[in-house]
Write a protein that holds these residues in place. Structure first.
Motif, PDB file in Angstrom:
ATOM      1  N   ALA A 163       0.814  -1.214   0.000  1.00 24.43           N
ATOM      2  CA  ALA A 163       0.000   0.000   0.000  1.00 24.43           C
ATOM      3  C   ALA A 163       0.850   1.269   0.000  1.00 24.43           C
ATOM      4  O   ALA A 163       0.309   2.377   0.017  1.00 24.43           O
ATOM      5  CB  ALA A 163      -0.934   0.003   1.212  1.00 24.43           C
ATOM      6  N   GLY A 164       2.180   1.124   0.003  1.00 27.57           N
ATOM      7  CA  GLY A 164       3.053   2.285  -0.116  1.00 27.57           C
ATOM      8  C   GLY A 164       3.666   2.769   1.182  1.00 27.57           C
ATOM      9  O   GLY A 164       4.060   3.931   1.281  1.00 27.57           O
ATOM     10  N   TYR A 165       3.788   1.890   2.171  1.00 31.10           N
ATOM     11  CA  TYR A 165       4.375   2.270   3.449  1.00 31.10           C
ATOM     12  C   TYR A 165       5.710   1.562   3.673  1.00 31.10           C
ATOM     13  O   TYR A 165       5.932   0.461   3.175  1.00 31.10           O
ATOM     14  CB  TYR A 165       3.436   1.926   4.612  1.00 31.10           C
ATOM     15  N   ARG A 166       6.541   2.202   4.449  1.00 31.35           N
ATOM     16  CA  ARG A 166       7.773   1.582   4.953  1.00 31.35           C
ATOM     17  C   ARG A 166       7.412   0.978   6.307  1.00 31.35           C
ATOM     18  O   ARG A 166       7.188   1.684   7.278  1.00 31.35           O
ATOM     19  CB  ARG A 166       8.867   2.625   5.128  1.00 31.35           C
ATOM     20  N   VAL A 167       7.345  -0.317   6.360  1.00 33.37           N
ATOM     21  CA  VAL A 167       6.920  -1.020   7.566  1.00 33.37           C
ATOM     22  C   VAL A 167       8.140  -1.376   8.404  1.00 33.37           C
ATOM     23  O   VAL A 167       9.104  -1.954   7.894  1.00 33.37           O
ATOM     24  CB  VAL A 167       6.126  -2.297   7.208  1.00 33.37           C
ATOM     25  N   ILE A 168       8.075  -1.032   9.681  1.00 34.06           N
ATOM     26  CA  ILE A 168       9.155  -1.293  10.624  1.00 34.06           C
ATOM     27  C   ILE A 168       8.570  -2.079  11.792  1.00 34.06           C
ATOM     28  O   ILE A 168       7.659  -1.605  12.472  1.00 34.06           O
ATOM     29  CB  ILE A 168       9.777   0.024  11.128  1.00 34.06           C
ATOM     30  N   ALA A 169       9.076  -3.278  11.998  1.00 37.83           N
ATOM     31  CA  ALA A 169       8.561  -4.147  13.064  1.00 37.83           C
ATOM     32  C   ALA A 169       9.720  -4.674  13.902  1.00 37.83           C
ATOM     33  O   ALA A 169      10.378  -5.644  13.523  1.00 37.83           O
ATOM     34  CB  ALA A 169       7.759  -5.300  12.468  1.00 37.83           C
ATOM     35  N   PRO A 170       9.996  -4.020  15.030  1.00 39.51           N
ATOM     36  CA  PRO A 170      11.076  -4.508  15.888  1.00 39.51           C
ATOM     37  C   PRO A 170      10.605  -5.636  16.802  1.00 39.51           C
ATOM     38  O   PRO A 170       9.431  -5.731  17.143  1.00 39.51           O
ATOM     39  CB  PRO A 170      11.445  -3.273  16.721  1.00 39.51           C
ATOM     40  N   ASP A 171      11.543  -6.491  17.180  1.00 41.03           N
ATOM     41  CA  ASP A 171      11.329  -7.373  18.318  1.00 41.03           C
ATOM     42  C   ASP A 171      11.665  -6.515  19.529  1.00 41.03           C
ATOM     43  O   ASP A 171      12.817  -6.077  19.686  1.00 41.03           O
ATOM     44  CB  ASP A 171      12.289  -8.566  18.288  1.00 41.03           C
ATOM     45  N   GLN A 172      10.679  -6.242  20.363  1.00 37.84           N
ATOM     46  CA  GLN A 172      10.962  -5.415  21.523  1.00 37.84           C
ATOM     47  C   GLN A 172      11.910  -6.143  22.476  1.00 37.84           C
ATOM     48  O   GLN A 172      12.031  -7.369  22.453  1.00 37.84           O
ATOM     49  CB  GLN A 172       9.664  -5.038  22.230  1.00 37.84           C
ATOM     50  N   ARG A 173      12.566  -5.386  23.290  1.00 40.98           N
ATOM     51  CA  ARG A 173      13.501  -5.906  24.288  1.00 40.98           C
ATOM     52  C   ARG A 173      12.886  -7.097  25.030  1.00 40.98           C
ATOM     53  O   ARG A 173      11.751  -7.038  25.480  1.00 40.98           O
ATOM     54  CB  ARG A 173      13.800  -4.776  25.263  1.00 40.98           C
ATOM     55  N   GLY A 174      13.653  -8.176  25.084  1.00 40.67           N
ATOM     56  CA  GLY A 174      13.186  -9.368  25.793  1.00 40.67           C
ATOM     57  C   GLY A 174      12.444 -10.365  24.926  1.00 40.67           C
ATOM     58  O   GLY A 174      12.060 -11.433  25.400  1.00 40.67           O
ATOM     59  N   PHE A 175      12.241 -10.047  23.650  1.00 39.50           N
ATOM     60  CA  PHE A 175      11.450 -10.900  22.771  1.00 39.50           C
ATOM     61  C   PHE A 175      12.194 -11.194  21.474  1.00 39.50           C
ATOM     62  O   PHE A 175      13.076 -10.444  21.064  1.00 39.50           O
ATOM     63  CB  PHE A 175      10.112 -10.230  22.434  1.00 39.50           C
ATOM     64  N   GLY A 176      11.775 -12.273  20.823  1.00 43.44           N
ATOM     65  CA  GLY A 176      12.321 -12.620  19.513  1.00 43.44           C
ATOM     66  C   GLY A 176      13.832 -12.685  19.518  1.00 43.44           C
ATOM     67  O   GLY A 176      14.438 -13.287  20.398  1.00 43.44           O
ATOM     68  N   GLU A 177      14.433 -12.021  18.547  1.00 49.84           N
ATOM     69  CA  GLU A 177      15.886 -12.050  18.393  1.00 49.84           C
ATOM     70  C   GLU A 177      16.581 -10.844  19.018  1.00 49.84           C
ATOM     71  O   GLU A 177      17.782 -10.651  18.828  1.00 49.84           O
ATOM     72  CB  GLU A 177      16.234 -12.164  16.914  1.00 49.84           C
ATOM     73  N   SER A 178      15.829 -10.011  19.755  1.00 50.50           N
ATOM     74  CA  SER A 178      16.441  -8.885  20.458  1.00 50.50           C
ATOM     75  C   SER A 178      17.042  -9.351  21.778  1.00 50.50           C
ATOM     76  O   SER A 178      16.719 -10.432  22.280  1.00 50.50           O
ATOM     77  CB  SER A 178      15.399  -7.793  20.723  1.00 50.50           C
TER      78      SER A 178
END
Length: 123
Positions: A53-68
């Motif tokens: 749809a024309g957006y720059r999507v930014i999805a962090p793993d917040q501190r303590g989760f995923g690969e962060s």
């Protein structure tokens, strides 16, 4: 549904912590903040749709989760540290203003970001 997960992944050094971030698309920034006990992958259906749809999507793993990073000390998870992580991610990615979509615990972080740093948040 065919999901295009052609995302760019990277680790950002933010405030002395490694924060894993997924990005896709170009255009105005949309920051996706996951809840507990999720990761960026919670947004796997929304990321390609928003990017198309024309957006720059930014999805962090917040501190303590995923690969962060997952600091052991409880104080590392206080709101000021979580906000500093997100502000650091936005700064590292040169995002001056963003839309926010957030879920569960991520919504609390998003509300605080919008309330304390309103110039950073478009909607």
């Amino acid at each position: 549904m065919n999901i295009n997960l052609n995302v760019k992944e990277r680790i950002l050094d933010v405030n002395g912590s490694d924060i894993h971030v997924v990005e896709q698309g170009e255009g105005p920034a949309v920051l996706l903040l996951h809840g507990f006990p999720d990761s960026w992958y919670l947004w796997r259906h929304q990321i390609p749709v928003l990017a198309e749809a024309g957006y720059r999507v930014i999805a962090p793993d917040q501190r303590g989760f995923g690969e962060s990073d997952k600091p052991a000390e409880k104080g590392a998870y206080l709101m000021p540290a979580l906000l500093d992580d997100i502000l650091g991610v936005l700064d590292e990615l040169d995002v001056k203003q963003t839309y926010i979509a957030a879920h569960d615990w991520g919504a609390i972080v998003g509300w605080m970001l919008a309330g304390m740093y309103p110039k950073k948040v478009k909607r």
